[in-house]
Design an enzyme around this catalytic site. Sequence first.
Site, PDB file in Angstrom:
ATOM      1  N   ASP A  70      -2.922  11.549   2.893  1.00 40.67           N
ATOM      2  CA  ASP A  70      -4.393  10.710   2.670  1.00 40.67           C
ATOM      3  C   ASP A  70      -5.131   9.388   3.844  1.00 40.67           C
ATOM      4  OD1 ASP A  70      -2.008   8.906   2.482  1.00 40.67           O
ATOM      5  OD2 ASP A  70      -2.387   8.089   0.664  1.00 40.67           O
ATOM      6  N   ASP A 480       4.964  -0.762   2.367  1.00 41.12           N
ATOM      7  CA  ASP A 480       5.245   0.571   1.031  1.00 41.12           C
ATOM      8  C   ASP A 480       6.790   0.699   1.281  1.00 41.12           C
ATOM      9  OD1 ASP A 480       3.000   0.733  -0.147  1.00 41.12           O
ATOM     10  OD2 ASP A 480       2.069   1.800   0.606  1.00 41.12           O
TER      11      ASP A 480
END
Length: 757
Positions: A70, A480
């Site tokens: 992405d 993350d």
Amino acid sequence: MVLYLSEVLARMSALRRYSFLLVGLLCPAVIAVTSQAYTWRNVKIGGGGGFVPNIIFNPTEKGLAYARTDIGGAYRLNADDTWTPLLDWVNNNRSDYWGIDALATDPVDTNRLYLATGMYTNSWDPNNGNILISTDYGSTWTASPLPFKVGGNMPGRGMGERLAVDPNSNNILFFGARSGHGLWKSINYGSTWTQVTTLLSTGTYIPDPTDTSGYNSDKIGIAWVTFDSTSGLKGTATPRVFVGVASKGSNNIFVTNDGGATWTAVAGQNNTYLPHKGVLSPSEKALYVSYSDGAGPYDGTMGAVYKYDITSGTWTDITPVSGSELTFGFGGLTVDLQRPGTLMVATLNLWWPDANIFRSNDSGQTWTQLWEWTAYPNMSKYYTYDDSLAPWLGPNYTYTGTDLKQIGWMIEGLSIDPHDSNHWLYGTGATIYGGHDLLKWDTSVRNVTLSSLADGIEETAVQQLISPPLGPVLLSALGDIEGFVHDNLNTVRTTEYSNPTWTTTVDMDFAGNIPATIVRIGNGDSSTGKQVALSLDSGSTWSQDYGAADNMTGGHVAISANGDTVLWSTSSNGVLVSQYNSTFTVVSSLPSGAIIASDKKNNSIFYAASGSQFYLSEDSGKTFASTTTLGSSTAPVKVVVNPNVSGDVWVSTDTGLFHSTNSGSTFTAISDVSQAWVIALGIAKFSGGYPAVFAAANIGGVGYFRSDDSGATWVQINDAAHGFGSVSSNVLTADQRAYGRVYIGTNGRGIFYGDIQ
């Protein structure tokens, strides 16, 4: 690992703040700057670190497969299970090319590859999308502009594929757009595109119409395009094409039998959920569809799997589970082209105790699964977990708890190799898993090997890097996945930072006089909600700073030279200071959001910048006074201090690069630098000489530069093959032990380190 949204919002914030920075990289130079050849390599964490929405095998050429991400571009699979990045040349001029919303590999001329590129469809991204076209397996590219935006990092990015090549007449491609722009067609290998106006449905589903940011309030649009290869003849256009559209409560799967001239809704379809994938099983003349009630990749609490018999025109509900067991939607879907009737489907969002994958050998009449409950809390796992290529993924195979996260989450990409029924791969929110013994699933043993297989896909979003003069050569702050101590740049990492554990580490700093003392701040969950941690052993172990209030997050952090004072410019609570782990108190003399730094030799001195003002504190950050201005700057980016000389300060801003040798009392603007983003100071070329200054800057063109004479002259150190994406999103640090070595942390392609050739 759930909070990919925090990474997205942070990235959008950077785009808003630095929208003026979208200028060309490697522009024709107005100022004479020489180049110096550098060797660039990825700092290895073991592959992954971000969402891999899909892996696509070429159905014709054995061994040919691609992965799209992405925010980190696209990759090609190698024979040894490693991956080769295809878009490292992407620079600041078109950093949106790293957002891949769809990928198509040509089944006829297998050297042809197509990418639908663009990062966001909302106002923060000024760029329209492109179809990137390669005729040499991704080695070189040409761009075909689209008249609308593409959202490689938008909701629904795991749906697809939205881009497809006609398997019978490969000059024809279809692309399904977002934002209500509908279906588009090319008849010249993607060079030009026209809208297919006969397909009236463009998708009505919006994840959150109340979202004022535009991120969740845009239409998902066309979800996938699937050619029915069995309906045509080689050399002529395939007449039957299915299209899935992101709509709920109305028809969402359409078919044409005349190559797109006319379209009808497929009768008897399920319109309760969103169709995520539409996969053809040619030998069965069947279309399999996975559904979820959310667009993904974060949502989805209900869903279904259906089989459509093309010959009879009938639908069959083949959902693997039902009733109270069905608490998730379905995403990844694949069929085994060598074994008709064999298919697999993955949970899109099953967060506890783990994701699951289902397999059927009878066209969905019966299913087996990768794990199942026996008597809670006991479960049977029909796989062996191997994270040896990325041990940080864990927990490893010996883990016996129930919160596994071994199989993964956000599984939208799931693929069985069309040439090898034993070979399978699937993408998660952090990596690629798979193996080479899939057929064990169909035996009584059912113990398939589940291996981390993302070697080469370094997809982390890097928030900060530090390279202290002692201890490990590098420490990273990552989105993350926390971050790592890098005591070796070419060895996979074992464990992330812990105690406390957060989702994202956003900034770090080391104490100049005792560099083993390190502070880090973060975003995300921790056991107490406190987002400041300290280490006294170079990041090996950590303890929470209990002076921090709960639920204060983000921003920038600096630690004093002796490690006793922490200055914290938070994301929403102003600038705070704490000494000796005391309660953080507000620094009223600094504006909220100020950029901060500590002097690396004098324990009492901190620096700050905001707007055009530069500030100095001589009382350990308790109070600051404005000392001077930084030209006409409105947005300082980074304050960096010479680790060996007190008062030697550099500041990068939207109007240039500034240098002070008197603790900021006065600054000199470095000539020829019209803009500067991140900067770093490294070891001098000669003993006693000036430190090497590294800058991501505009010096007759945007690039990455080094100066060995305090900015009097510069050499450009990046090249046409290494653009490093968005310059305003990247971070920079320099090695304090190896002259010329610099580290660049990117927004989606991990960490690079460069050495003089």
